[in-house]
Write an enzyme that holds these catalytic residues in place. Structure first.
Site, PDB file in Angstrom:
ATOM      1  N   GLY A  29       0.380  -0.434  -6.738  1.00  0.00           N
ATOM      2  CA  GLY A  29       1.252   0.032  -7.725  1.00  0.00           C
ATOM      3  C   GLY A  29       0.752   0.940  -8.779  1.00  0.00           C
ATOM      4  O   GLY A  29       1.432   0.740  -9.962  1.00  0.00           O
ATOM      5  N   GLY A  30      -0.381   1.623  -8.446  1.00  0.00           N
ATOM      6  CA  GLY A  30      -0.916   2.231  -9.366  1.00  0.00           C
ATOM      7  C   GLY A  30      -0.585   3.656 -10.272  1.00  0.00           C
ATOM      8  O   GLY A  30      -1.239   4.378 -11.026  1.00  0.00           O
ATOM      9  N   ASP A  55       0.562   3.361  -3.991  1.00  0.00           N
ATOM     10  CA  ASP A  55       2.145   3.436  -4.676  1.00  0.00           C
ATOM     11  C   ASP A  55       3.012   3.998  -3.658  1.00  0.00           C
ATOM     12  O   ASP A  55       2.510   4.419  -2.741  1.00  0.00           O
ATOM     13  CB  ASP A  55       2.043   3.916  -6.130  1.00  0.00           C
ATOM     14  N   HIS A  98       5.410  -7.895 -14.279  1.00  0.00           N
ATOM     15  CA  HIS A  98       6.467  -8.036 -15.195  1.00  0.00           C
ATOM     16  C   HIS A  98       7.991  -7.445 -14.711  1.00  0.00           C
ATOM     17  O   HIS A  98       8.954  -7.651 -15.349  1.00  0.00           O
ATOM     18  CB  HIS A  98       6.198  -7.834 -16.440  1.00  0.00           C
TER      19      HIS A  98
END
Length: 406
Positions: free
Chosen positions: A247-248, A273, A313
């Site tokens: 997910g960079g 990603d 998050h």
């Protein structure tokens, strides 16, 4: 008790370059913020929240769109009157950011410039004469930073915070936990989640990514300064990927790693990603691009490190556990590391930058920032164990180091 003159004298000349380190600057900034909160009376705070901040943001966005800051700096960044700034942009001097002396009989020229001058965002050196601050230079020279005032603020932050109280009242103040049924849908009046709304609005998506890039660049300590990355390189196997950034986004964190370790083999860093995020991406040959959905099994097995920055998050515990479980399955026990670069909410006196991020997560995704205890419980529920939490005092974010349970 010190007089106002003594206090003002002590503070004159203080700026961001007055400190020996970033940690000292942050400590001083926190102390000054606390002192200011004690000096404020209740109405000062209300006035700042409900008038000054919205008015200032409106002026800043207008000045950016008019090209005032960029052309000011491009022509040398010297002292300018409002009329001179208007002339630079090719806009008539009756434009709202600059009233002419004839239109304003008391000679107080400049409406929007005057507003931001009152917030010390530009410096008034004489009547109707201003010089730029480092903030003006930054906005003029860094388009991504300037774009934070655009669709990120207008499409995302402003409306989601404005509607959050009504949403929570409507739901009986229950903690939102579903990104597909939270304040974002209430605010938008649709079933789209945040990411779907951004996907349907290319301009908002572009400036959202600019905001995330700026947040990482300016607000966060680089992960290579938090975690001892040399241990990853020293103990790595040459036939394995070195770091997989899950997910960079655009690869900002892998670029930081490569700058710290320039001699690593080509293709040893893997950027993952979704395809839409990675398309048309120009990046260093050391970084290999692999489209991947982290809710599916991790295709890269046995890498030295799997890295995630501000991914978890965005998701409540059930979804976050799914992401972590896929990584645990791909890790080689005793060799692979999982590095989670995220904020931790301190149990005592949490940083305002962390609590602000927590409310942001609540408002747009029904998610949250986590305490250390919450992080440990989440990681350990996914077949992993926490080895250490690297948590510098001055850093907004920490690095949680974990490995697969044997």
């Amino acid at each position: 008790m010190a007089s106002a003159d003594q206090l003002i004298g002590a503070l004159e000349g203080l700026d961001a370059n007055s400190f020996v380190s970033e940690a000292e600057r942050v400590r001083a900034m926190d102390a000054l913020t606390l002192a200011l909160s004690k000096v404020h009376k209740p109405w000062d705070i209300v006035w700042q929240h409900c008038w000054v901040n919205p008015a200032t943001n409106a002026c800043v966005k207008t000045l950016i769109d008019a090209g005032v800051f960029s052309k000011w700096i491009k022509t040398g960044g010297g002292e300018k009157t409002c009329a001179e700034l208007a002339e630079l942009t090719g806009i008539d001097v009756t434009y709202p950011f600059c009233l002419t002396l004839e239109e304003h009989s008391d000679g107080d020229a400049g409406r929007m410039i005057r507003q931001i001058s009152g917030q010390n965002l530009v410096i008034e050196t004489a009547e109707d004469t201003y010089k730029p601050t480092p903030w003006v230079h930054a906005l003029a020279e860094d388009q991504a930073l300037a774009n934070v005032y655009g669709e990120f603020y207008g499409f995302v932050n402003s409306p989601m915070f404005r509607t959050l109280p009504a949403y929570l009242k409507k739901t009986g103040y229950k903690v939102p936990t579903n990104p597909n049924d939270c304040n974002w849908q209430f605010m938008r009046g649709s079933d789209e989640n945040l990411f779907q709304s951004l996907g349907a609005n290319p301009a908002a998506a572009r400036e959202f990514n600019d905001a995330m890039e700026s947040h990482s660049k300016h607000n966060l300590t680089p992960w290579v300064d938090v975690y001892p990355t040399e241990t990853l390189v020293k103990e790595s196997k040459p036939d394995r990927p070195l770091v997989v950034d899950v997910g960079g986004s655009k690869g900002h964190d892998l670029t930081k790693f490569h700058l710290r370790h320039p001699n690593i083999p080509e293709g040893s860093l893997v950027l993952q990603d979704l395809p839409d995020i990675l398309k048309e991406l120009t990046i260093d040959d050391t970084i290999s691009i692999h489209p991947h959905d982290f809710f599916k099994p991790q295709p890269v097995k046995g890498a030295r490190a799997y890295f995630m920055h501000n991914v978890l998050h965005d998701w409540e515990d059930t979804k976050a556990k799914q992401i972590l479980s896929h990584l645990a399955e791909a890790m080689e026990p005793g060799y692979s590391k999982l590095l989670i670069h995220e904020s931790l909410v301190s149990s005592v006196k949490p940083l305002a930058r962390v609590t602000t991020s927590d409310i942001t997560m609540m408002a747009c995704l029904g998610a949250k920032e986590r305490t250390e205890a919450e992080w440990r419980a989440l990681v350990e529920s996914s077949g992993l164990k926490v080895l250490k939490i690297w948590r510098p005092r001055h850093s907004v974010e920490s690095v949680i180091e974990a490995e697969r349970v044997l």
